[in-house]
Design a protein around this motif. Structure first.
Motif, short mmCIF file in Angstrom:
data_model
loop_
_atom_site.label_atom_id
_atom_site.label_comp_id
_atom_site.label_asym_id
_atom_site.label_seq_id
_atom_site.Cartn_x
_atom_site.Cartn_y
_atom_site.Cartn_z
N PHE A 45 27.93 2.00 110.79
CA PHE A 45 28.84 2.12 109.65
C PHE A 45 29.13 0.76 109.03
O PHE A 45 29.27 0.63 107.82
CB PHE A 45 30.14 2.82 110.05
CG PHE A 45 30.06 4.30 110.03
CD1 PHE A 45 29.69 4.97 108.88
CD2 PHE A 45 30.35 5.04 111.15
CE1 PHE A 45 29.61 6.35 108.84
CE2 PHE A 45 30.28 6.43 111.14
CZ PHE A 45 29.90 7.07 109.97
N GLU A 46 29.20 -0.25 109.86
CA GLU A 46 29.41 -1.61 109.35
C GLU A 46 28.22 -2.05 108.52
O GLU A 46 28.38 -2.67 107.46
CB GLU A 46 29.62 -2.57 110.52
CG GLU A 46 29.91 -3.98 110.08
CD GLU A 46 30.08 -4.94 111.25
OE1 GLU A 46 30.31 -6.13 110.97
OE2 GLU A 46 29.98 -4.52 112.41
N ILE A 47 27.01 -1.73 108.96
CA ILE A 47 25.81 -2.07 108.20
C ILE A 47 25.84 -1.37 106.84
O ILE A 47 25.56 -1.98 105.80
CB ILE A 47 24.54 -1.69 108.98
CG1 ILE A 47 24.37 -2.61 110.19
CG2 ILE A 47 23.30 -1.73 108.09
CD1 ILE A 47 23.29 -2.19 111.14
N ILE A 48 26.20 -0.09 106.83
CA ILE A 48 26.28 0.66 105.58
C ILE A 48 27.32 0.03 104.65
O ILE A 48 27.11 -0.11 103.44
CB ILE A 48 26.59 2.14 105.86
CG1 ILE A 48 25.40 2.80 106.54
CG2 ILE A 48 26.98 2.88 104.58
CD1 ILE A 48 25.69 4.16 107.11
N LEU A 49 28.45 -0.37 105.21
CA LEU A 49 29.50 -1.01 104.41
C LEU A 49 29.01 -2.31 103.79
O LEU A 49 29.25 -2.56 102.60
CB LEU A 49 30.73 -1.28 105.28
CG LEU A 49 31.84 -2.05 104.58
CD1 LEU A 49 32.61 -1.11 103.66
CD2 LEU A 49 32.76 -2.71 105.56
N TRP A 50 28.31 -3.14 104.55
CA TRP A 50 27.82 -4.41 104.01
C TRP A 50 26.79 -4.19 102.90
O TRP A 50 26.79 -4.88 101.89
CB TRP A 50 27.23 -5.28 105.12
CG TRP A 50 28.29 -5.96 105.92
CD1 TRP A 50 28.58 -5.76 107.22
CD2 TRP A 50 29.22 -6.95 105.46
NE1 TRP A 50 29.63 -6.54 107.61
CE2 TRP A 50 30.04 -7.30 106.55
CE3 TRP A 50 29.43 -7.58 104.24
CZ2 TRP A 50 31.05 -8.24 106.43
CZ3 TRP A 50 30.45 -8.51 104.14
CH2 TRP A 50 31.24 -8.83 105.23
N PHE A 51 25.89 -3.22 103.09
CA PHE A 51 24.92 -2.93 102.04
C PHE A 51 25.61 -2.39 100.79
O PHE A 51 25.24 -2.75 99.67
CB PHE A 51 23.86 -1.96 102.52
CG PHE A 51 22.73 -2.62 103.26
CD1 PHE A 51 21.93 -3.57 102.66
CD2 PHE A 51 22.48 -2.28 104.58
CE1 PHE A 51 20.91 -4.19 103.34
CE2 PHE A 51 21.45 -2.89 105.28
CZ PHE A 51 20.67 -3.84 104.65
N ALA A 52 26.63 -1.57 100.96
CA ALA A 52 27.36 -1.04 99.81
C ALA A 52 28.10 -2.16 99.08
O ALA A 52 28.11 -2.20 97.84
CB ALA A 52 28.34 0.03 100.26
N ALA A 53 28.69 -3.07 99.83
CA ALA A 53 29.40 -4.19 99.20
C ALA A 53 28.43 -5.09 98.43
O ALA A 53 28.74 -5.53 97.32
CB ALA A 53 30.14 -5.00 100.27
N GLN A 54 27.26 -5.33 99.00
CA GLN A 54 26.27 -6.14 98.28
C GLN A 54 25.76 -5.42 97.04
O GLN A 54 25.53 -6.04 96.00
CB GLN A 54 25.10 -6.47 99.20
CG GLN A 54 25.45 -7.46 100.28
CD GLN A 54 24.28 -7.73 101.20
OE1 GLN A 54 23.20 -7.18 101.05
NE2 GLN A 54 24.50 -8.59 102.17
N TYR A 55 25.58 -4.11 97.14
CA TYR A 55 25.14 -3.33 95.99
C TYR A 55 26.14 -3.41 94.85
O TYR A 55 25.76 -3.62 93.69
CB TYR A 55 24.93 -1.88 96.43
CG TYR A 55 24.39 -0.99 95.36
CD1 TYR A 55 23.04 -0.98 95.06
CD2 TYR A 55 25.23 -0.14 94.65
CE1 TYR A 55 22.53 -0.15 94.07
CE2 TYR A 55 24.74 0.69 93.66
CZ TYR A 55 23.38 0.68 93.38
OH TYR A 55 22.90 1.49 92.40
#
Length: 64
Positions: A45-55
């Motif tokens: 979930f942390e990985i998904i959050l970081w990718f969403a923030a970068q997006y």
């Protein structure tokens, strides 16, 4: 960098911890499957959050 760290750690736990314990002559055992699964889910979930923030960040930086 955190994504790389999570992937390397999970591969290490899944593939090499058992081998290292056998080399030391110790019995390999996990601390608990429940905590391992909860931490694994939290990491992904942390990985998904970081990718969403970068997006979102790069979406505002560049106009597509």
């Amino acid at each position: 960098m955190r994504v790389f760290e999570v992937v390397v750690y999970q591969v290490n736990v899944l593939l090499f911890d058992h081998f290292r314990a056998l080399q030391k002559g110790q019995q390999y055992k996990l601390g608990g499957y429940r905590s391992l699964i909860i931490l694994l889910i939290q990491n992904y979930f942390e990985i998904i959050l970081w990718f969403a923030a970068q997006y979102v960040f790069f979406g505002q930086l560049f106009s597509f």
